[in-house]
Design a protein around this motif. Structure first.
Motif, PDB file in Angstrom:
ATOM      1  N   ALA A 138       0.835  -1.205   0.000  1.00 58.51           N
ATOM      2  CA  ALA A 138       0.000   0.000   0.000  1.00 58.51           C
ATOM      3  C   ALA A 138       0.869   1.254   0.000  1.00 58.51           C
ATOM      4  CB  ALA A 138      -0.919  -0.007   1.216  1.00 58.51           C
ATOM      5  N   ASP A 139       0.386   2.298  -0.663  1.00 57.76           N
ATOM      6  CA  ASP A 139       1.005   3.622  -0.642  1.00 57.76           C
ATOM      7  C   ASP A 139       0.013   4.594  -0.008  1.00 57.76           C
ATOM      8  OD1 ASP A 139       2.988   2.471  -2.210  1.00 57.76           O
ATOM      9  OD2 ASP A 139       2.479   3.587  -4.016  1.00 57.76           O
ATOM     10  N   PHE A 140       0.533   5.622   0.665  1.00 54.43           N
ATOM     11  CA  PHE A 140      -0.294   6.674   1.246  1.00 54.43           C
ATOM     12  C   PHE A 140       0.267   8.011   0.802  1.00 54.43           C
ATOM     13  CE2 PHE A 140      -0.322   3.021   4.021  1.00 54.43           C
ATOM     14  CZ  PHE A 140      -1.676   2.824   4.233  1.00 54.43           C
ATOM     15  N   GLY A 141      -0.603   8.933   0.421  1.00 56.65           N
ATOM     16  CA  GLY A 141      -0.123  10.227  -0.034  1.00 56.65           C
ATOM     17  C   GLY A 141      -1.132  11.319   0.221  1.00 56.65           C
ATOM     18  N   ALA A 142      -0.706  12.547  -0.044  1.00 60.17           N
ATOM     19  CA  ALA A 142      -1.584  13.708   0.047  1.00 60.17           C
ATOM     20  C   ALA A 142      -1.058  14.774  -0.884  1.00 60.17           C
ATOM     21  CB  ALA A 142      -1.653  14.225   1.477  1.00 60.17           C
ATOM     22  N   GLY A 143      -1.985  15.547  -1.443  1.00 64.96           N
ATOM     23  CA  GLY A 143      -1.590  16.600  -2.351  1.00 64.96           C
ATOM     24  C   GLY A 143      -2.548  17.767  -2.289  1.00 64.96           C
ATOM     25  N   LEU A 144      -2.166  18.845  -2.952  1.00 67.05           N
ATOM     26  CA  LEU A 144      -2.996  20.029  -3.100  1.00 67.05           C
ATOM     27  C   LEU A 144      -3.163  20.279  -4.590  1.00 67.05           C
ATOM     28  CD1 LEU A 144      -4.394  22.566  -1.878  1.00 67.05           C
ATOM     29  CD2 LEU A 144      -2.186  23.734  -2.166  1.00 67.05           C
ATOM     30  N   GLU A 145      -4.405  20.426  -5.037  1.00 72.14           N
ATOM     31  CA  GLU A 145      -4.712  20.702  -6.443  1.00 72.14           C
ATOM     32  C   GLU A 145      -5.354  22.079  -6.541  1.00 72.14           C
ATOM     33  OE1 GLU A 145      -4.228  18.692  -9.205  1.00 72.14           O
ATOM     34  OE2 GLU A 145      -3.185  17.245  -7.943  1.00 72.14           O
ATOM     35  N   VAL A 146      -4.990  22.841  -7.578  1.00 75.92           N
ATOM     36  CA  VAL A 146      -5.604  24.145  -7.853  1.00 75.92           C
ATOM     37  C   VAL A 146      -6.017  24.176  -9.311  1.00 75.92           C
ATOM     38  CG1 VAL A 146      -4.323  25.373  -6.051  1.00 75.92           C
ATOM     39  CG2 VAL A 146      -3.390  25.251  -8.352  1.00 75.92           C
ATOM     40  N   GLY A 147      -6.968  25.005  -9.641  1.00 73.23           N
ATOM     41  CA  GLY A 147      -7.397  25.086 -11.032  1.00 73.23           C
ATOM     42  C   GLY A 147      -8.434  26.160 -11.246  1.00 73.23           C
ATOM     43  N   GLY A 148      -8.815  26.287 -12.515  1.00 73.25           N
ATOM     44  CA  GLY A 148      -9.814  27.284 -12.868  1.00 73.25           C
ATOM     45  C   GLY A 148     -10.256  27.113 -14.304  1.00 73.25           C
ATOM     46  N   ALA A 149     -11.161  27.975 -14.717  1.00 74.49           N
ATOM     47  CA  ALA A 149     -11.723  27.923 -16.068  1.00 74.49           C
ATOM     48  C   ALA A 149     -10.914  28.779 -17.030  1.00 74.49           C
ATOM     49  CB  ALA A 149     -13.170  28.417 -16.038  1.00 74.49           C
ATOM     50  N   LEU A 150     -10.989  28.417 -18.315  1.00 72.91           N
ATOM     51  CA  LEU A 150     -10.473  29.218 -19.416  1.00 72.91           C
ATOM     52  C   LEU A 150     -11.688  29.573 -20.284  1.00 72.91           C
ATOM     53  CD1 LEU A 150      -7.358  27.033 -20.361  1.00 72.91           C
ATOM     54  CD2 LEU A 150      -7.362  29.176 -19.070  1.00 72.91           C
ATOM     55  N   PRO A 151     -12.491  30.557 -19.840  1.00 71.36           N
ATOM     56  CA  PRO A 151     -13.779  30.794 -20.481  1.00 71.36           C
ATOM     57  C   PRO A 151     -13.696  31.215 -21.945  1.00 71.36           C
ATOM     58  CG  PRO A 151     -13.338  32.460 -18.791  1.00 71.36           C
ATOM     59  CD  PRO A 151     -12.240  31.450 -18.719  1.00 71.36           C
ATOM     60  N   GLY A 152     -12.669  31.903 -22.353  1.00 67.44           N
ATOM     61  CA  GLY A 152     -12.554  32.348 -23.748  1.00 67.44           C
ATOM     62  C   GLY A 152     -12.456  31.208 -24.742  1.00 67.44           C
ATOM     63  N   VAL A 153     -11.975  30.054 -24.288  1.00 69.44           N
ATOM     64  CA  VAL A 153     -11.816  28.898 -25.176  1.00 69.44           C
ATOM     65  C   VAL A 153     -12.611  27.690 -24.682  1.00 69.44           C
ATOM     66  CG1 VAL A 153      -9.557  29.598 -26.060  1.00 69.44           C
ATOM     67  CG2 VAL A 153      -9.683  28.210 -23.981  1.00 69.44           C
ATOM     68  N   HIS A 154     -13.537  27.921 -23.747  1.00 70.84           N
ATOM     69  CA  HIS A 154     -14.330  26.835 -23.158  1.00 70.84           C
ATOM     70  C   HIS A 154     -13.407  25.729 -22.654  1.00 70.84           C
ATOM     71  CE1 HIS A 154     -18.068  28.562 -24.548  1.00 70.84           C
ATOM     72  NE2 HIS A 154     -17.474  28.794 -25.695  1.00 70.84           N
ATOM     73  N   GLY A 155     -12.499  26.106 -21.764  1.00 72.51           N
ATOM     74  CA  GLY A 155     -11.529  25.141 -21.268  1.00 72.51           C
ATOM     75  C   GLY A 155     -11.271  25.283 -19.785  1.00 72.51           C
ATOM     76  N   TYR A 156     -10.201  24.622 -19.344  1.00 74.03           N
ATOM     77  CA  TYR A 156      -9.835  24.616 -17.934  1.00 74.03           C
ATOM     78  C   TYR A 156      -8.323  24.479 -17.808  1.00 74.03           C
ATOM     79  CZ  TYR A 156      -8.903  19.659 -18.406  1.00 74.03           C
ATOM     80  OH  TYR A 156      -8.366  18.457 -18.797  1.00 74.03           O
ATOM     81  N   TRP A 157      -7.810  24.751 -16.618  1.00 74.74           N
ATOM     82  CA  TRP A 157      -6.414  24.506 -16.276  1.00 74.74           C
ATOM     83  C   TRP A 157      -6.369  23.939 -14.861  1.00 74.74           C
ATOM     84  CZ3 TRP A 157      -4.352  26.758 -11.954  1.00 74.74           C
ATOM     85  CH2 TRP A 157      -5.046  27.844 -11.436  1.00 74.74           C
ATOM     86  N   THR A 158      -5.407  23.108 -14.588  1.00 77.95           N
ATOM     87  CA  THR A 158      -5.193  22.586 -13.243  1.00 77.95           C
ATOM     88  C   THR A 158      -3.698  22.404 -13.000  1.00 77.95           C
ATOM     89  OG1 THR A 158      -5.247  20.232 -13.820  1.00 77.95           O
ATOM     90  CG2 THR A 158      -7.358  21.269 -13.281  1.00 77.95           C
ATOM     91  N   GLY A 159      -3.344  22.337 -11.761  1.00 75.02           N
ATOM     92  CA  GLY A 159      -1.969  22.044 -11.371  1.00 75.02           C
ATOM     93  C   GLY A 159      -1.955  21.614  -9.922  1.00 75.02           C
ATOM     94  N   GLY A 160      -0.947  20.904  -9.552  1.00 67.86           N
ATOM     95  CA  GLY A 160      -0.869  20.485  -8.160  1.00 67.86           C
ATOM     96  C   GLY A 160       0.371  19.680  -7.869  1.00 67.86           C
ATOM     97  N   GLY A 161       0.471  19.290  -6.629  1.00 63.68           N
ATOM     98  CA  GLY A 161       1.604  18.483  -6.210  1.00 63.68           C
ATOM     99  C   GLY A 161       1.373  17.923  -4.830  1.00 63.68           C
ATOM    100  N   GLY A 162       2.259  17.031  -4.430  1.00 62.12           N
ATOM    101  CA  GLY A 162       2.141  16.426  -3.114  1.00 62.12           C
ATOM    102  C   GLY A 162       3.264  15.447  -2.854  1.00 62.12           C
ATOM    103  N   TYR A 163       3.057  14.585  -1.887  1.00 58.94           N
ATOM    104  CA  TYR A 163       4.077  13.620  -1.487  1.00 58.94           C
ATOM    105  C   TYR A 163       3.413  12.278  -1.223  1.00 58.94           C
ATOM    106  CZ  TYR A 163       8.480  12.004   0.467  1.00 58.94           C
ATOM    107  OH  TYR A 163       9.653  11.329   0.681  1.00 58.94           O
ATOM    108  N   ARG A 164       4.088  11.195  -1.615  1.00 64.13           N
ATOM    109  CA  ARG A 164       3.550   9.841  -1.473  1.00 64.13           C
ATOM    110  C   ARG A 164       4.546   8.980  -0.697  1.00 64.13           C
ATOM    111  NH1 ARG A 164       2.367   9.091  -6.687  1.00 64.13           N
ATOM    112  NH2 ARG A 164       0.325   9.987  -6.357  1.00 64.13           N
ATOM    113  N   LEU A 165       4.076   8.354   0.397  1.00 57.84           N
ATOM    114  CA  LEU A 165       4.854   7.376   1.152  1.00 57.84           C
ATOM    115  C   LEU A 165       4.562   6.021   0.525  1.00 57.84           C
ATOM    116  CD1 LEU A 165       3.977   8.627   4.740  1.00 57.84           C
ATOM    117  CD2 LEU A 165       6.076   9.076   3.450  1.00 57.84           C
ATOM    118  N   ARG A 166       5.572   5.427  -0.088  1.00 58.50           N
ATOM    119  CA  ARG A 166       5.361   4.195  -0.842  1.00 58.50           C
ATOM    120  C   ARG A 166       5.761   2.982  -0.008  1.00 58.50           C
ATOM    121  NH1 ARG A 166       7.816   5.181  -6.642  1.00 58.50           N
ATOM    122  NH2 ARG A 166       6.541   3.374  -7.105  1.00 58.50           N
ATOM    123  N   GLY A 167       4.919   1.954  -0.095  1.00 58.98           N
ATOM    124  CA  GLY A 167       5.198   0.720   0.609  1.00 58.98           C
ATOM    125  C   GLY A 167       6.160  -0.146  -0.186  1.00 58.98           C
TER     126      GLY A 167
END
Length: 195
Positions: A138-167
């Motif tokens: 088993a692995d356990f992790g946590a992250g933070l994701e951020v994002g928003g809309a790109l209304p002029g092109v009917h789209g979106y953007w996202t980004g994020g990161g975090g850390y994973r403790l791997r078994g």
């Protein structure tokens, strides 16, 4: 992002990966040589069909799950005798489960996402030289994701990161990603991702 209560998002995908090298615990590229250096000119190939689901549990929490059916092949030329070696494993990959908790709403949104990876295969059950379908731990992790809309092109953007403790033997890892997508027609969506 956080779904409305009872809202479901479902995505299926297919992927193909191939490589002639791997990365060690220090992040250095090494030639793929098989277990114990059993072969040269090594090659790794993976075909996968994946399912991804999000379900809105409440206004602030979404349950996330992902799973893949895999076919993995490794092979090369045997160091002893020069014969071609090839082994394939097919079956379920590991199951990923997460909770996405909204911490910021508005034009830009943010969510914390703790996760667990549940192994569905055991590497100890494979034949000699057969590739693993998962780590078996088993692995356990946590992250933070951020994002928003790109209304002029009917789209979106996202980004994020975090850390994973791997078994198991795999080293722990920091992870990150950026993604953007747009509607390119009534039934076509284009997406670019880098991680």
């Amino acid at each position: 992002w956080v779904r409305a209560p009872g809202e479901i998002y479902f995505k299926s995908s297919a992927s193909y990966l191939t490589s002639r090298e791997l990365y060690d615990a220090q992040g250095r590229a090494k030639p793929l040589l098989g277990i114990g250096g059993a072969y040269t000119s090594g090659r790794f190939r993976e075909l996968a069909s994946a399912l991804y689901v999000e379900y809105g549990l409440s206004r602030a929490i979404t349950v996330v799950g992902g799973w893949a059916l895999k076919s993995v092949r490794v092979g090369g030329v045997a160091v002893s005798g020069g014969a071609a070696l090839s082994e394939t494993a097919t079956g379920p990959g590991d199951l990923r489960l997460a909770l996405r908790w909204r911490v910021l709403g508005g034009a830009t949104v943010a969510a914390l996402q703790p996760e667990i990876k549940v192994p569905l295969s055991n590497p100890a059950d494979r034949r000699a030289f057969q590739p693993d379908l998962g780590s078996g731990a088993a692995d356990f992790g946590a992250g933070l994701e951020v994002g928003g809309a790109l209304p002029g092109v009917h789209g979106y953007w996202t980004g994020g990161g975090g850390y994973r403790l791997r078994g198991g033997r795999a080293p722990d890892e920091a992870f990150w990603d950026v993604e953007a997508g747009v509607d390119a027609g009534a039934r076509l969506k284009l997406r670019a991702r880098y991680d």
